[in-house]
Design an enzyme around this catalytic site. Structure first.
Site, short mmCIF file in Angstrom:
data_model
loop_
_atom_site.label_atom_id
_atom_site.label_comp_id
_atom_site.label_asym_id
_atom_site.label_seq_id
_atom_site.Cartn_x
_atom_site.Cartn_y
_atom_site.Cartn_z
N HIS A 1 36.73 29.31 35.60
CA HIS A 1 38.00 29.15 36.30
C HIS A 1 38.45 27.71 36.45
CE1 HIS A 1 37.50 33.41 36.96
NE2 HIS A 1 38.82 33.38 36.88
N CYS B 1 46.48 39.00 28.91
CA CYS B 1 46.69 37.76 29.65
C CYS B 1 45.43 36.88 29.71
CB CYS B 1 47.19 38.06 31.07
SG CYS B 1 46.05 39.08 32.01
C1 PEP Z 1 40.73 37.82 32.32
O1 PEP Z 1 39.68 38.23 32.74
O2 PEP Z 1 41.02 37.72 31.11
C2 PEP Z 1 41.81 37.42 33.24
C3 PEP Z 1 43.02 37.16 32.81
O3 PEP Z 1 41.50 37.28 34.55
P1 PEP Z 1 40.63 36.07 35.13
O4 PEP Z 1 40.48 35.06 34.03
O5 PEP Z 1 41.35 35.53 36.30
O6 PEP Z 1 39.35 36.75 35.47
#
Ligand code: PEP
Ligand code: MG
Length: 756
Positions: A367, A681
């Protein structure tokens, strides 16, 4: 024992006098070697300083031929002195010539001496030179003498670090090792080029006051600081607080182990009592030794603990020096260098001043990387030893395109990068011109390009990038930067502003996705989770703690009064979870209607496809939802069983593996068959090559970091989708096969599809 006649304390006191004299650097060094030799009753004392060209140059000597000062030189690894520098370890030899690495340094006249004691000159675990004493007689130097010499080496380390010796070197232009340009390779985590100055995320505490006025007082200060440190570690464990980089129990347990280690406390105390060091200097002395010892370990677990030990030492130093934990003042062009950090910590910095980020750890889908991309901060991860090698204020360049980091870059590298920055600006300008052009393939298929967002400052990106809307609004970011749970009103306000700013373009909110590596310091967890990514997170937590989720849903419903609300739930594993969440939304909608609130004109609810189990229940899922969004970061992590935050494995497999693309294709196809929109996404939507693969398997909507919209649109507009689909089907319809990366690169080259 002759060495104890004066002892290290007397020696240090003498050295302090020498340090205070208003004389030149060379004279000071000359006096230092004379003082050491006299105090230790040694016939020889010499200082070798490590140059940038990996040569140890003799800088001062008492006893050897003075003519050879600044002439005699040894490569690292060569002779006993080179051996000490290479190993960062002391050598104590009654008969130097019997050592396999022994070699005469010609012209010095050292043949006459038999016994040899040499110690590395260390600073923050880095070797800056070597300090040696020699005697004619064959003798084994006592522990006290070893101690005295190591302590003295600290004084010399400070002299070297202060820069006052640099101009004395025989090859002044090569400079000393401490100022050597270093070129490091890592993994590109966030595109961009950052030029600026090092800011250590956890600044090293520089100890300049080495010699104690009153050792008894220093011992008391140390004892008090250790007691405070132990209390604060206990407190952290009790509160279940995460060590600053959002990590686990392991780290806290290691802290506790070191904090209560009697040997550690004793060694520091001895360094005060025997050597006359200040408490701070004693902590640093013992850290240098321990560091050097642990660096030689090949066991990755132990090396990892070395970081924890360093962290704890810094805490102890801060305790002693009364430094606060507040982030440092940033220069205008700050490049943050850290072992690792959480997304929230990055958000704590003034982002208008941060140009780059260098991490010793970090992975593409962790993240902190996602936030760095959102903030447009050039980031390189997995850069080994970055923290040790960088000094605060050093010039540094971060190349988030190639994964290179240049520490103290020479002028030609700097010029090349200034040129690269200009080139990138021109390219950016080209993308900007695409902003108002439609995102349509050559054969007329529209591809919706959306952006991922999470905070208010993302809003301007929507216009700048020319995106069609927000495909993923990570609501947890507001929670991650807050010090307490954001109240419903605060949530409501943020969501309203986002919808206002989007001005009618669709915004897909995602309900709170906390847990995993997204930690809220104020949310206490009663149970320790061994595998938090697969633990009590996201919708699981939301359904078990409905008050939390309901508050958020209420805030969203209020914010979307009179307009469309799009909301999706993360980490759905079974269709029933989605249905339960839908029921919560219905309940809140009724509640608000009953209290006279204007409802949204429509509420569209979706599920994120992130858990492989859903792949085998796609028909039921599509029937239940209004739309789906693939979280490919998590889906890949779970399908391939690779921890997305662990740099050791996160790049082991390719997202362009046929198995993964087949899974994505079946999501896109099933959604289309049910007349539902499927968006993707995850991070793979933001790179032109992987984005091309996504449209090739059927996605007509993808959501990415804003800076990617331009490059991805350029790709979309040059691709003939029918040809691409045909080519990809050939491979994906056949069994087996390896990554499609090379095939897709060839396809792009053959059809002049731009990929950068
Ligand atoms: C994913 O897991 O691809 C996503 C878009 O959510 P995050 O990266 O916030 O877990
Ligand atoms: Mg996810």
């Amino acid at each position: 024992m002759r060495g104890s006649l004066f002892g290290p304390r007397v020696l240090l006191r003498r050295l302090r006098e020498v340090m205070a004299e208003p004389i030149s650097a060379q004279e000071r060094l000359d006096k230092i070697v004379v003082t050491i030799a006299a105090n230790m009753v040694a016939e020889v004392c010499s200082v070798y300083v490590l140059r940038a060209d990996s040569v140890l140059e003799l800088f001062a000597t008492e006893g050897l031929n003075r003519e050879s000062v600044h002439k005699a030189a040894l490569k690292v690894g060569q002779g006993l002195v080179g051996h000490i520098a290479a190993e960062a370890q002391l050598l104590n030899l009654p008969e130097a010539q019997a050592h396999p690495d022994f070699s005469y340094i010609p012209g010095t006249g050292e043949e006459a001496y038999h016994s040899f004691l040499g110690v590395p000159i260390l600073r923050a675990g880095r070797t800056l030179g070597v300090l040696v004493v020699q005697n004619r007689a064959r003798k084994h130097y006592s522990e006290e003498e070893e101690e005295a010499l190591q302590t003295t080496a600290m004084v010399i380390a400070e002299m070297i670090a202060s820069g006052e010796l640099a101009s004395l070197s025989a090859t002044e232009e090569a400079g000393l090792d401490l100022a050597r340009p270093i070129h490091l390779e890592g993994v590109a985590l966030s595109d961009g080029v950052g030029l600026g100055y090092v800011v250590l995320h956890e600044p090293r505490v520089v100890v300049t006051d080495l010699i104690a006025e009153d050792p008894e007082k220093e011992v008391r200060r140390l004892e008090q600081a250790i007691a405070n440190l132990r209390l604060s570690v206990d407190d952290m464990i009790e509160r279940g607080e995460v060590a600053h980089h959002g990590e686990h129990r392991d780290v806290l347990e290691a802290y506790r182990m070191f904090a209560y280690d009697r040997g550690w406390a004793r060694r520091m105390e001895e360094a005060i009592v025997r050597s006359g060091l200040t408490a701070e200097a004693a902590v640093e002395r013992v850290q240098s030794d321990t560091r050097a010892r642990m660096m030689r370990q090949t066991d990755p677990y132990l090396r990892e603990r070395l970081h924890d030990f360093d962290d704890l030492t810094f805490r102890l130093l801060r305790e002693l020096m009364g430094k606060s934990d507040k982030p440092p003042e940033l220069p205008r062009d700050a490049i943050i260098v850290a072992r690792n950090m959480g997304a929230a910590e990055l958000l704590d910095y003034d982002r208008t001043k941060v140009r780059g980020l260098v991490l010793e750890e970090g992975a593409t889908t962790s993240h902190v990387s996602i936030v760095a991309r959102a903030l447009n901060i050039a980031t390189v991860g997995q850069v080994q030893n970055a923290v040790t090698l960088a000094e605060s204020g050093d010039a540094i360049i971060v190349d988030g395109e190639t994964g290179l980091v240049h520490l103290r870059p020479p002028a030609d590298v700097e010029h090349a990068y200034a040129e690269k920055v200009r080139f990138r600006a021109r390219r950016q300008e080209r993308f900007r011109r695409l902003r108002n052009k439609p995102s349509v393939t050559r054969d007329g298929i529209e591809i919706a390009l959306l952006v991922n967002a999470g905070l208010l400052f993302d809003l301007p990106h929507l216009d700048e990038s020319g995106a069609d809307g927000i495909g993923l609004f990570r609501t947890e970011l507001q929670f991650m930067i807050a010090s307490a749970f954001p109240r419903m009103n605060e949530q409501h306000q943020l969501y309203s502003k986002i919808l206002d700013g989007a001005a009618g373009r669709p915004v897909t909110f995602r309900s709170l996705d906390i847990g995993g590596d997204k930690v809220l310091p104020y949310l206490s967890r009663s149970v320790h989770e061994e595998n938090p990514a697969m633990g009590w997170r996201a919708i699981r937590l939301g359904l078990d703690r409905p008050a939390l989720l309901r508050t958020q849903i209420r805030a969203l419903l209020k914010a979307a009064a009179g307009r469309e609300l799009r909301l999706m739930f993360p980490m759905v594993t079974e269709v029933a979870e989605f249905t339960a969440a839908r029921a919560l939304v219905a309940r809140e909608t009724r509640f608000l209607a009953g209290h006279g609130y204007t409802p949204p004109v429509s509420v569209r609810l979706g599920a994120m496809v992130e858990v492989p189990a859903l792949l085998f229940d796609l028909d039921a899922l599509m029937a239940a939802v209004d739309f789906v969004s693939v979280g490919s970061n998590d889906l890949f992590q779970f399908m391939f069983a690779v921890d997305r935050g662990n740099g050791m494995v996160s790049d082991r497999f390719d997202v362009l593996a046929p198995s993964f693309l087949r899974a994505l294709r079946s999501i896109a196809r099933t959604a289309a068959a049910h007349g539902k929109v499927a968006t993707l996404c995850g991070e793979m939507a933001g790179k032109p090559l992987t984005a091309m693969a996504l449209i090739g398997v059927g996605f007509r909507s993808i959501s990415m970091t804003p800076a990617s919209v331009g490059p991805v649109k350029a790709m979309v507009r040059s691709v003939d989708l029918a040809q691409l689909e045909a080519r990809m089907s050939e491979v994906l319809d056949a069994p087996g096969g390896g990554s499609l990366r090379a095939m897709l690169e060839d396809f792009a080259a053959a059809h002049e599809v731009p990929l950068s």
